[in-house]
Design an enzyme around this catalytic site. Structure first.
Site, PDB file in Angstrom:
ATOM      1  N   LYS A   1     -10.084   1.968  -2.072  1.00 50.65           N
ATOM      2  CA  LYS A   1     -10.042   1.190  -0.904  1.00 50.65           C
ATOM      3  C   LYS A   1     -11.506   1.593  -0.297  1.00 50.65           C
ATOM      4  O   LYS A   1     -11.784   2.865   0.048  1.00 50.65           O
ATOM      5  CB  LYS A   1      -9.061   1.972   0.143  1.00 50.65           C
ATOM      6  CG  LYS A   1      -9.076   1.281   1.509  1.00 50.65           C
ATOM      7  CD  LYS A   1      -7.647   1.800   2.177  1.00 50.65           C
ATOM      8  CE  LYS A   1      -7.492   1.433   3.705  1.00 50.65           C
ATOM      9  NZ  LYS A   1      -6.287   1.763   4.092  1.00 50.65           N
TER      10      LYS A   1
ATOM     11  N   GLU B   1       0.851  -1.133   0.051  1.00 50.92           N
ATOM     12  CA  GLU B   1      -0.002  -0.047   0.098  1.00 50.92           C
ATOM     13  C   GLU B   1       0.835   1.462   0.054  1.00 50.92           C
ATOM     14  O   GLU B   1       1.746   1.543   0.795  1.00 50.92           O
ATOM     15  CB  GLU B   1      -0.853   0.234   1.244  1.00 50.92           C
ATOM     16  CG  GLU B   1      -2.048   1.298   1.365  1.00 50.92           C
ATOM     17  CD  GLU B   1      -2.697   1.007   2.705  1.00 50.92           C
ATOM     18  OE1 GLU B   1      -2.358   0.252   3.516  1.00 50.92           O
ATOM     19  OE2 GLU B   1      -3.721   1.885   2.763  1.00 50.92           O
TER      20      GLU B   1
ATOM     21  N   CYS C   1      -5.530  -3.092   3.099  1.00 52.62           N
ATOM     22  CA  CYS C   1      -5.329  -2.809   4.370  1.00 52.62           C
ATOM     23  C   CYS C   1      -6.544  -2.865   5.255  1.00 52.62           C
ATOM     24  O   CYS C   1      -6.995  -3.921   5.421  1.00 52.62           O
ATOM     25  CB  CYS C   1      -4.684  -1.398   4.581  1.00 52.62           C
ATOM     26  SG  CYS C   1      -3.531  -1.590   6.153  1.00 52.62           S
TER      27      CYS C   1
END
Lengths: 296, 296
Positions: free
Chosen positions: A122, A49, A159
């Site tokens: 995300k 990331e 994440c």
């Protein structure tokens, strides 16, 4: 569980990096990692990331917005050439400037011909001491999706998404064979006592995504101390049974590769047919934040 | 993560049994296990799935339907007296005859005064070689719910449910602090090679339910060889962080007890606030069996 008579192997590469202040240095290290993985036969290679920069979300500073870039843009231009030259699929996480005032934490998937196969923004954005992501990133609107590539159908999540079984499930239900999680997770440098427990829980829940959905899971995390955070590395790949196939160190940059036999997905889902038995007639309330006892 | 200044302890008891052919013998062993757990201070005590009999679902035989009973019925009558005498909450899994031709795999929760606090009918029903449950059990229509008891708000799920993150999530969202999983899981006696991997995956996914939802998870499994199946025991309790607090053996009947500090739920959910960040606007497709690429 019966054994397969034939295999359908895809080799995965993970580039676990320590990030420097200088963006060009990180770009160069990423490209070197990709080349090393490709030299080892990797066909789908994933970066961590926000690999271009230190993890800037430790503070809320408007100046960091200047690091964002458009997609396609300078980084995808460089990486598209690398992908097509090497004939590999790349997962490239970027700080995306979508429009004035709209920024995302995004991962681009470049197909082996260098074209953009898809992008994921995300969806779940954290905000905790040292991880002030809600300041920088508008929650994604891509939803959860499968991106078809030359070497397999993949899903990308980023994440914080890794803590949400819904994200893994929806991505798997859309056809993904492998879930990729570019990550930047670490512990507060002044609080090592919970570090091992956190890393253990982090691996456990992601192995569980493999088990629940009968898919491979690939996690790529950064290493190194950056200000108050100590990123714990430990990038890994889990098979559909939750077995760890390869695992990185907690403190060194490294390139990992491993083979995934996609036929294991068929075998695992036949052996433990969870997807057959979901009670979709009873899942409506998953779209509620909480099922309040005094409301209904 | 900050420490709590006060604790809110509930002591949990798990009765891991080896089942005999004779129902009266099993009832007596269960009651003895409950008394032993209560003597150790347990306040909520859970029996294993279908504890009154051997695991009869290894074959499809109409004769087994005669083992089913109504709720309330003979078993709840006995166990209600035990609950009120000892002042403990009991989770009693039974083969429920609901009506002529409608049978469920059910768990009754008896409150500490002996009254029926609620019941859960197994929602996800397996059907695999040796586990022919779809022949016996109509899938439950209770949905996923929290049952309030004298010693805490609990959710009950049964065995195969443990593989479905949706079940754990919905139960936790309805307020449960502790998830109980009465279970009968084992490996085919002729296939020990995958036994350890299966048991590992089984523990991993249930620890993940604790982590994803910030709840305690209590799993009670039987032990012993019954015909073709070898039940692997290993009953355990996980805290909200996925740490195993207590774990049983793989081959011996035993009574386990452990303390759960319910304040850890608040602490864990503040530290890792996953429930804050669920993207309920994007979860609609969880009510679909599959997201077909050519339909939408």
């Amino acid at each position: 569980m019966s054994s397969n008579t034939h295999k359908e192997i895809v080799r995965i590469g993970l580039v676990q990096m320590r990030c420097e202040k200088d963006t060009a240095t990180n770009m160069k290290a990423a490209e070197q990692g990709i080349r090393k993985a490709a030299a080892q036969g990797a066909q789908i290679i994933c970066l961590q990331e926000l690999f271009r920069t230190p993890y800037f979300c430790q503070t809320e500073d408007h100046a960091h917005f200047n690091q964002a870039e458009e997609i396609p843009g300078p980084s995808t231009q460089v990486m598209s050439k690398v992908a097509s030259e090497l004939g590999v699929v790349l997962i490239i996480p970027l700080f995306e400037k979508r429009s004035t005032g709209i920024y995302h934490n995004t991962a681009v998937v470049l197909d082996a011909d260098g074209s953009i196969a898809g992008r994921y923004r995300k969806m779940h954005i954290p905000d905790d001491p040292g991880f002030y992501e809600k300041f920088y990133f508008t929650p994604g609107d891509t939803g959860f999706q499968t991106i078809s590539t030359r070497f397999g159908k993949i899903g990308v999540l980023i994440c914080w998404d890794q803590w949400f079984p819904e994200a893994a499930r929806l991505t798997a239900l859309s056809g993904a064979q492998i879930l990729f999680y570019p990550t930047a997770i670490g512990y507060q440098a002044f609080d090592e006592s919970v570090a091992e427990k956190q890393a253990q829980a982090w691996q456990t829940i992601q192995k569980a995504h493999s088990i629940a959905n009968g898919v491979f899971t690939v996690v790529v995390n950064r290493v190194g101390q950056e200000d108050q955070l100590n990123f714990w590395g430990k990038s890994f790949v889990s098979d559909p049974f939750g077995e760890v196939l390869v695992e990185g160190s907690s403190d060194k940059p490294e390139v990992l590769t491993t083979d995934c036999d996609l036929n294991l997905i068929e075998e695992t889902r036949q052996g433990w047919p969870f997807l057959r038995d979901r009670r979709v007639d009873s899942y409506d309330n998953l779209t509620r934040l909480f099922i309040d006892p005094n409301e209904s």
